[in-house]
Design a protein around this motif. Structure first.
Motif, mmCIF file in Angstrom:
data_model
loop_
_atom_site.group_PDB
_atom_site.id
_atom_site.type_symbol
_atom_site.label_atom_id
_atom_site.label_comp_id
_atom_site.label_asym_id
_atom_site.label_seq_id
_atom_site.Cartn_x
_atom_site.Cartn_y
_atom_site.Cartn_z
ATOM 1 N N THR A 1 0.832 -1.208 0.000
ATOM 2 C CA THR A 1 0.000 0.000 0.000
ATOM 3 C C THR A 1 0.864 1.254 0.000
ATOM 4 O O THR A 1 0.613 2.206 -0.754
ATOM 5 C CB THR A 1 -0.925 0.009 1.231
ATOM 6 O OG1 THR A 1 -1.758 -1.145 1.198
ATOM 7 C CG2 THR A 1 -1.796 1.258 1.247
ATOM 8 N N ILE A 2 1.896 1.254 0.831
ATOM 9 C CA ILE A 2 2.801 2.401 0.873
ATOM 10 C C ILE A 2 3.566 2.541 -0.431
ATOM 11 O O ILE A 2 3.741 3.655 -0.953
ATOM 12 C CB ILE A 2 3.762 2.263 2.072
ATOM 13 C CG1 ILE A 2 2.988 2.480 3.375
ATOM 14 C CG2 ILE A 2 4.923 3.258 1.971
ATOM 15 C CD1 ILE A 2 3.805 2.290 4.628
ATOM 16 N N ALA A 3 4.016 1.412 -1.000
ATOM 17 C CA ALA A 3 4.754 1.468 -2.271
ATOM 18 C C ALA A 3 3.873 2.040 -3.382
ATOM 19 O O ALA A 3 4.313 2.890 -4.173
ATOM 20 C CB ALA A 3 5.256 0.076 -2.644
ATOM 21 N N VAL A 4 2.617 1.589 -3.451
ATOM 22 C CA VAL A 4 1.697 2.088 -4.476
ATOM 23 C C VAL A 4 1.432 3.581 -4.286
ATOM 24 O O VAL A 4 1.467 4.369 -5.246
ATOM 25 C CB VAL A 4 0.373 1.289 -4.439
ATOM 26 C CG1 VAL A 4 -0.698 1.971 -5.300
ATOM 27 C CG2 VAL A 4 0.601 -0.132 -4.920
ATOM 28 N N GLY A 5 1.172 3.974 -3.040
ATOM 29 C CA GLY A 5 0.892 5.378 -2.774
ATOM 30 C C GLY A 5 2.064 6.289 -3.086
ATOM 31 O O GLY A 5 1.905 7.342 -3.714
ATOM 32 N N MET A 6 3.251 5.893 -2.666
ATOM 33 C CA MET A 6 4.437 6.720 -2.917
ATOM 34 C C MET A 6 4.797 6.749 -4.408
ATOM 35 O O MET A 6 5.270 7.768 -4.924
ATOM 36 C CB MET A 6 5.614 6.193 -2.098
ATOM 37 C CG MET A 6 5.414 6.312 -0.598
ATOM 38 S SD MET A 6 5.572 7.995 0.015
ATOM 39 C CE MET A 6 7.348 8.099 0.228
ATOM 40 N N ALA A 7 4.569 5.636 -5.113
ATOM 41 C CA ALA A 7 4.820 5.624 -6.558
ATOM 42 C C ALA A 7 3.870 6.586 -7.275
ATOM 43 O O ALA A 7 4.268 7.306 -8.203
ATOM 44 C CB ALA A 7 4.667 4.212 -7.106
ATOM 45 N N ALA A 8 2.601 6.613 -6.846
ATOM 46 C CA ALA A 8 1.643 7.564 -7.424
ATOM 47 C C ALA A 8 2.032 9.000 -7.108
ATOM 48 O O ALA A 8 1.918 9.898 -7.961
ATOM 49 C CB ALA A 8 0.238 7.260 -6.907
ATOM 50 N N ASN A 9 2.507 9.226 -5.893
ATOM 51 C CA ASN A 9 2.974 10.554 -5.494
ATOM 52 C C ASN A 9 4.107 11.013 -6.405
ATOM 53 O O ASN A 9 4.117 12.142 -6.914
ATOM 54 C CB ASN A 9 3.437 10.493 -4.034
ATOM 55 C CG ASN A 9 3.591 11.857 -3.404
ATOM 56 O OD1 ASN A 9 3.479 12.877 -4.070
ATOM 57 N ND2 ASN A 9 3.868 11.883 -2.119
ATOM 58 N N ALA A 10 5.081 10.121 -6.633
ATOM 59 C CA ALA A 10 6.218 10.447 -7.495
ATOM 60 C C ALA A 10 5.772 10.654 -8.940
ATOM 61 O O ALA A 10 6.252 11.568 -9.627
ATOM 62 C CB ALA A 10 7.259 9.330 -7.421
ATOM 63 N N ALA A 11 4.832 9.816 -9.403
ATOM 64 C CA ALA A 11 4.331 9.961 -10.775
ATOM 65 C C ALA A 11 3.632 11.302 -10.959
ATOM 66 O O ALA A 11 3.755 11.945 -12.014
ATOM 67 C CB ALA A 11 3.379 8.809 -11.097
#
Length: 504
Positions: free
Chosen positions: A342-352
């Motif tokens: 969940t954290i990986a998905v959220g942070m990846a979206a943040n970076a994107a």
């Protein structure tokens, strides 16, 4: 610890006026959070009205964040020991006085000092609001109440530029601070009337030396980052500041390890869940704080919007966070994906989202809008997961310290984001237009330009600097997310291997 439990049980479960008190607390919290971002839309006005340089403006923003982050842990400890209601009232009073001084400032130095004073009041408010929420709600309603409290955090990021732009469209720049005074006064009266007192007289006494060491250390490091583009990264000015800052931070860590009442128990960092949540929390705040600092300049200096128009165009970022938080998207994803994913998905979206703003929003707002919505979705997914992980990694009897740690990470990450991404912008801009006098400040560089062609070249250089700094922020957020996810996954595997032991 027994006193803490007794103190909690002595308070009636579910205070009869708990929702009204929550409204008062959220109002006080919102006032503090607004001042994390409200100054961003005033950057052009400050550049001309009080002749503030880029470094001055970064210090106006960072003076508030650094003082607040340095005192959050001590403020939480003091509120536990001396009374949460007293500290909340003192915080509102100090914040109101600091806002008056900021609104009446006549120079950059005066405004920086006033912002630092506001940071003291903000530290008291940030820690005591969450402590009171935990106190007045029972276990069943507490999750919902904290969710609403957290949603106000996101609203503060959206409303800051919007309210700042609205005020600047009708009044001078000082009005963005004076508007805090009636809100602080109303909050103070409501706190004195409604909020019940609670304290733990046997709690740890405040670690004043730890607060001093951490504040000086963080200030020295961030000062070196801010000064780097102007003085040179290898200059004595920068190196000495960085060395002093790192030395104070090292002394802070050693001091915390040697005393029985540490402001921050350094042994927490042995817990991989705690370390992963710390890394992720800092990088989310880093990306959000730094990006807002850059976005307001991008919208006004490059795309030509006014302060109010710029504030309206930043609002989709926080609105997407609020909508997804209220809908409980992050809470539903965690059981399905697990906390690390969940954290990986959220942070990846943040970076994107940050990358989309840099690559697609350079000339048109439509590309920036897409990036803002994606970034908001990433924050809504990752932040609740990281907050829950951080709090669960700390013993329940240290919950107040956990709230202070969470606030410290957010404030320090925000200040660091402004400093680092602002330094990248200034370095890139100065490198592209080295021949222009005052190249470290866009208004000064444009004023010094000889013709339209040179002004166009300067504007293009500034846009290029913004793109570079936003991409640096995106890379940092992605790296932080992957690191946090890896540490949390490793911690979960370690817990799984030791779990069968008690059953045997």
């Amino acid at each position: 610890m027994t006193a803490t439990a007794a103190d909690t049980s002595a308070t009636p479960t579910g205070h009869p006026q708990r929702w009204l008190i929550l409204g008062v607390i959220c109002l006080a919290q919102l006032t503090v959070l607004l001042d994390n971002t409200v100054l961003n839309v005033a950057i052009p006005s400050l550049s001309t009205s009080i002749d503030a340089s880029s470094a001055d403006i970064q210090w106006m923003i960072n003076a508030y964040s650094l003082v607040q982050s340095g005192l959050l842990l001590t403020a939480g400890s003091a509120s536990d020991r001396y009374g949460r209601k007293k500290m909340l009232a003192a915080g509102l009073a100090l914040f109101g006085i600091g806002s008056l001084a900021a609104g009446l400032s006549q120079s950059a130095g005066q405004l920086i000092a006033a912002r630092a004073g506001m940071g003291v009041g903000g530290a008291l408010l940030m820690t005591t609001t969450l402590a009171v929420v935990v106190q007045i709600f029972d276990n069943e309603e507490r999750v919902k109440a904290i969710g609403l409290w957290a949603t106000v955090n996101s609203l503060g990021f959206a409303a800051g530029p919007l309210i700042g732009g609205l005020m600047l469209d009708h009044f001078w720049w000082g009005s963005i601070f004076l508007i805090n005074i009636p809100v602080a006064a109303l909050g103070l009266v409501a706190v004195l009337i409604l909020v019940p007192e609670s304290k733990n007289p046997l709690g740890d006494r405040p670690d004043l030396l730890g607060a001093l060491l951490s504040t000086v250390g963080m200030t020295g490091v961030v000062y070196a980052i801010i000064s780097g583009p102007g003085h040179g990264w290898t200059s004595a000015h920068v190196l000495v500041s960085a060395a002093v800052g790192l030395a104070f931070l090292a002394a802070f860590a050693r001091w915390e390890l040697s005393i029985p009442y540490p402001m921050l128990d350094m042994h927490f960092f042995r817990n991989q869940k705690f370390t992963g949540a710390v890394a992720g929390s800092i990088l989310v705040a880093f990306g959000m704080g730094g990006s807002l600092f850059l976005l307001t300049q991008h919208l006004q200096f490059v795309l030509g919007y006014g302060p109010l128009e710029a504030g309206l165009r930043i609002a989709p970022l926080a609105l997407s966070v609020i909508v997804l938080n209220v809908a409980g998207v992050g809470a539903r994803l965690m059981p399905k994906l697990g906390v690390p994913k969940t954290i990986a998905v959220g942070m990846a979206a943040n970076a994107a989202g940050l990358a989309a703003i840099a690559l697609l929003g350079g000339e048109h707002y439509s590309g920036m809008l897409l990036g803002l919505v994606v970034m908001g979705a990433g924050i809504a997914v990752s932040m609740p997961a990281m907050a829950n992980t951080l709090m669960s990694a700390i013993p329940p009897e240290k919950a107040g310290v956990g709230a202070g740690v969470n606030g410290t990470l957010a404030e320090f990450g925000n200040g660091l984001g402004v400093a680092v991404l602002g330094a990248v912008l200034n370095s890139r801009f100065a490198a592209l237009v080295p021949s222009v006098v005052g190249a470290a400040s866009l208004p000064a560089a444009l004023a010094a330009a000889g013709d339209d062609a040179e002004r166009s070249r300067i504007s293009d250089a500034f846009a290029s600097g913004l793109e570079t700094s936003q991409l640096v922020g995106a890379a940092a957020v992605l790296a932080g997310g992957l690191l946090a996810a890896a540490l949390l996954a490793r911690a979960e595997r370690a817990d799984a291997t030791v779990e069968p032991v008690p059953a045997a």
